[in-house]
Write an enzyme that holds these catalytic residues in place. Structure first.
Site, mmCIF file in Angstrom:
data_model
loop_
_atom_site.group_PDB
_atom_site.id
_atom_site.type_symbol
_atom_site.label_atom_id
_atom_site.label_comp_id
_atom_site.label_asym_id
_atom_site.label_seq_id
_atom_site.Cartn_x
_atom_site.Cartn_y
_atom_site.Cartn_z
ATOM 1 N N GLU A 250 0.592 -1.759 -0.212
ATOM 2 C CA GLU A 250 -0.181 -0.411 0.182
ATOM 3 C C GLU A 250 1.243 1.199 0.007
ATOM 4 O O GLU A 250 2.149 1.388 0.398
ATOM 5 C CB GLU A 250 -0.643 -0.140 1.613
ATOM 6 C CG GLU A 250 -2.125 -0.584 1.376
ATOM 7 C CD GLU A 250 -2.815 -0.329 2.740
ATOM 8 O OE1 GLU A 250 -2.863 0.174 3.475
ATOM 9 O OE2 GLU A 250 -4.165 -1.545 2.451
ATOM 10 N N LYS A 252 2.788 4.373 1.181
ATOM 11 C CA LYS A 252 2.755 4.276 2.639
ATOM 12 C C LYS A 252 2.532 6.378 2.933
ATOM 13 O O LYS A 252 3.779 7.181 2.177
ATOM 14 C CB LYS A 252 4.407 4.045 3.073
ATOM 15 C CG LYS A 252 4.015 4.701 5.151
ATOM 16 C CD LYS A 252 5.576 3.444 4.965
ATOM 17 C CE LYS A 252 5.727 4.637 6.420
ATOM 18 N NZ LYS A 252 5.895 5.515 7.178
HETATM 19 P P1 AMP Z 1 6.101 4.510 10.678
HETATM 20 O O1 AMP Z 1 5.734 6.285 11.390
HETATM 21 O O2 AMP Z 1 7.159 5.169 9.872
HETATM 22 O O3 AMP Z 1 6.726 3.567 11.679
HETATM 23 O O4 AMP Z 1 5.346 4.156 9.812
HETATM 24 C C1 AMP Z 1 4.276 3.870 9.934
HETATM 25 C C2 AMP Z 1 2.520 4.649 9.741
HETATM 26 O O5 AMP Z 1 2.558 5.289 8.384
HETATM 27 C C3 AMP Z 1 1.622 4.881 10.365
HETATM 28 O O6 AMP Z 1 1.995 5.142 11.587
HETATM 29 C C4 AMP Z 1 0.804 6.053 9.520
HETATM 30 O O7 AMP Z 1 0.508 6.699 10.275
HETATM 31 C C5 AMP Z 1 1.568 5.842 8.513
HETATM 32 N N1 AMP Z 1 0.854 4.864 6.913
HETATM 33 C C6 AMP Z 1 0.535 5.422 6.150
HETATM 34 N N2 AMP Z 1 0.261 5.031 5.025
HETATM 35 C C7 AMP Z 1 -0.300 3.629 5.655
HETATM 36 C C8 AMP Z 1 -1.103 2.629 5.109
HETATM 37 N N3 AMP Z 1 -1.287 2.526 4.020
HETATM 38 N N4 AMP Z 1 -1.146 1.961 6.640
HETATM 39 C C9 AMP Z 1 -0.453 1.730 6.857
HETATM 40 N N5 AMP Z 1 0.351 3.162 7.628
HETATM 41 C C10 AMP Z 1 0.167 4.277 7.115
#
Ligand code: AMP
Length: 597
Positions: A250, A252
């Site tokens: 998906e 991100k």
């Molecule tokens: P990180 O903050 O780098 O650990 O990445 C996780 C975060 O990515 C999540 O808390 C969401 O805010 C964000 N995110 C963006 N797109 C998605 C998606 N398609 N599925 C899940 N999380 C996502």
């Protein structure tokens, strides 16, 4: 329940430094607590009145506490103040001064936990004019009835200095031992906590109904579910191997995570740290109200800054302007957002957290009435590293951070509150930042929407390949144009419209309008990335990929002094890409969640 029971137990807990001993003492306290007050005891023991997401703060300043203490003890504020300077602990000082009280005013009423809790609750909820005086009077009243030991703990509680250090996990252990039959019950109880974020409700349930009650524990609208988190891997091969050879990748999105709760026409948004952020995003609240076709729902989405005219995503930094208490309306106008939904956790009476991911996604697609402003996250089932890498480049170029690769196995439940291998993030470990502007040729355009109907929404821009004598697309730009620019551009470009793509233009994109390469514009981008779409310097860095400019913005300069053949060359873009490669260092997780979402 007498408050002195709690105060005695707190004294013992304070005296130990061993976690096991602390847990045992807590177990003793919880066992001695009746079902009807257990939630209150649990909150108080962590220095709270409600679960954090309710946002109710005790918030009594030290100065106010001293005033109340002076009134209850009949001593002078200045004396209390100077003792506090020596002791450094307002709890100790309170106990000492109340012990000095004259016998005649000595406490008369036995304090109960219920009475203490209610008084603190009243204090927390008092606001408006005269609030400070009323809070002080309430606290002084409570202290007048308190023994020195009780006063010490009451004062520590209201000033936020409880210092018992009872973390959520210690409380869960204690509940498991006290009411679940042993530490083994911890997992079930923890799950209840992870889907409610409310230790008080969990404690009441397990104290009253035991483990059977906890097994049936359900998510509840307006109680935030602790977020599922992702692990990280550095290559598509490793990711696919970990996820059994295939996964759903998906986009991100690079914004702020929101958990939206909807019921009876009311919507609440929680942040990743479970704070109520509804007031920051009235537009997101409206979107959930209007575009989610369910009476009751809990879903998750990434809230991203966008350009309304082009529909393009904007950098994360722009969203930061929405983090404010005042001037929300103006910020909303200037920095509009879109929601990209990625989870449905509860829909109309059905808890979906234990359903596999493909089922949750189906439920999500069913209820999202897609529009420009809200849609399910773009995703793709990928089965080999190349597919994953190509999709990754596409995501980056569109303004995303990378990909979230998600398990589609039978066990792909929503792991509330934990970081696991069911979600794996794939981000870049380097980027090529742009510091210089480039001069690009306008070769095509896309019709505008919103305020830009009748003009161009975005221009398709190209570099010059001086070996092949062709123009290679490198970005789509819709930002940085004033209303006047849009008008001028529309008029100027009319002269160069051609019925189909010029044979010297290399493009995989289908523009709405094509132009004779003529006009050159100065553009500043955020970085240069690999691209499966744009043709600039195709194959020179990676086979099958060109280069693209991310987050381009028109600087306002029309380079009419330049012919299209004088534009920045594709080779120069390759040099810029190579020359500006920078390692991205991933901040430690805890820090990142503090600063970002
Ligand atoms: P990180 O903050 O780098 O650990 O990445 C996780 C975060 O990515 C999540 O808390 C969401 O805010 C964000 N995110 C963006 N797109 C998605 C998606 N398609 N599925 C899940 N999380 C996502």
């Amino acid at each position: 329940m007498d408050y002195v029971i709690i105060a005695d137990e707190y004294e013992k807990i304070e005296a130990t430094t061993k976690r096991l001993e602390m847990t045992d003492l807590l177990v003793g306290l919880l066992k001695n607590t009746s079902v009807n007050v257990i939630s209150k005891v649990v909150y108080l023991t962590q220095g709270k009145l409600y679960p954090d997401f309710m946002g109710v703060e005790m918030g009594i300043a030290e100065k106010l506490a001293i005033k109340a203490l002076a009134r209850a003890s009949g001593q002078r504020e200045s004396e209390i103040q100077s003792d506090l300077q020596k002791s450094g602990d307002i709890g100790e000082t309170s106990g000492k001064f109340l012990a000095k009280r004259k016998q005649s005013t000595f406490f008369t009423k036995k304090l109960t936990v219920e009475h203490v809790y209610e008084t603190l609750d009243k204090m927390a909820k008092t606001s408006g004019s005269g609030a400070v005086e009323s809070k002080m009077a309430l606290l002084a009243g409570l202290l007048s009835d308190a023994s020195p030991k009780e006063a010490k703990w009451i004062i520590r509680t209201v000033t936020g200095n409880l210092r018992l250090g009872i973390a959520d996990m210690t409380m869960l252990d204690a509940l498991a031992i006290a009411y679940g039959g042993g530490k083994e019950a911890r997992e079930l109880i923890e799950r209840a906590y992870n889907i409610s974020s409310d230790l008080g409700r969990v404690a009441s349930e397990v104290a009253e109904k035991g483990l059977d009650g906890i097994k049936k524990f359900q998510v509840m609208v307006f109680e935030p579910i602790r977020p599922m988190l992702a692990e990280r891997l550095a290559s598509p091969e490793e990711i696919l191997e970990k996820l059994g050879g295939k996964c759903v990748a998906e986009y991100k999105y690079d914004g702020e995570r929101v958990q939206a709760h909807k019921k009876d026409g009311k919507v609440v948004l929680f942040s990743r740290r479970l704070e109520n952020i509804s007031d920051q995003y009235p537009d997101a609240v409206e979107l959930i109200k209007e575009k989610i076709a369910a009476k009751e729902a809990i879903l998750e989405a990434e809230c991203v800054a966008i350009d309304l005219e082009t529909g393009d995503m904007r950098p994360f930094q722009e969203l930061m302007h929405r983090r404010r208490k005042y001037g929300v309306e103006a910020a909303m106008e200037q920095y509009p957002i879109s929601l990209f939904t990625f989870e449905a956790l509860y829909v109309d009476g059905k808890d979906l957290t234990l359903e596999p991911f493909p089922q949750r996604r189906k439920a999500l697609e069913k209820i999202v009435k897609e529009s420009d402003r809200i849609k399910p996250a773009i995703q793709k089932l990928v089965k080999n590293p190349k597919e994953l890498e190509d999709f990754f480049e596409e995501a980056i170029e569109k303004g995303c951070e990378g990909l979230m690769c998600k398990s589609v196995g039978k066990d792909s439940v929503y792991q509330a509150g934990s970081r696991g291998w069911l979600w794996i993030k794939y981000k870049r470990d380097y980027k090529s930042e742009m510091t210089d502007t480039v001069d690009l040729v306008v070769v095509g355009a896309f019709h505008g929407r919103g305020k830009r109907v009748g003009t161009y929404g975005a221009l398709l821009l190209a570099t010059y390949n001086d070996e092949a004598d062709t123009f290679e697309t490198v970005t789509k730009c819709g930002t940085g144009f004033t209303d006047k620019d849009l008008k001028t551009l529309h008029e100027t470009l009319q002269k160069h419209v051609i019925p189909r793509k010029n044979s010297r233009v290399q493009s995989t994109l289908e523009a709405d309008v094509w132009f004779e390469p003529n006009l050159v514009l100065e553009i500043l981008g955020a970085e240069i990335t690999l691209s499966p779409i744009h043709t600039c310097a195709m194959d020179s860095i990676r086979k099958g990929s060109g280069l693209a400019i991310r987050f381009p913005r028109f600087t306002g300069k029309y380079r009419t002094d330049k012919s299209p053949e004088d534009a920045t060359t594709s080779k120069e873009i390759v040099e810029m890409y190579r020359g500006q490669l920078k390692k991205i260092s991933e901040p430690p997780q805890a820090q990142k969640s503090d600063t970002l979402n």
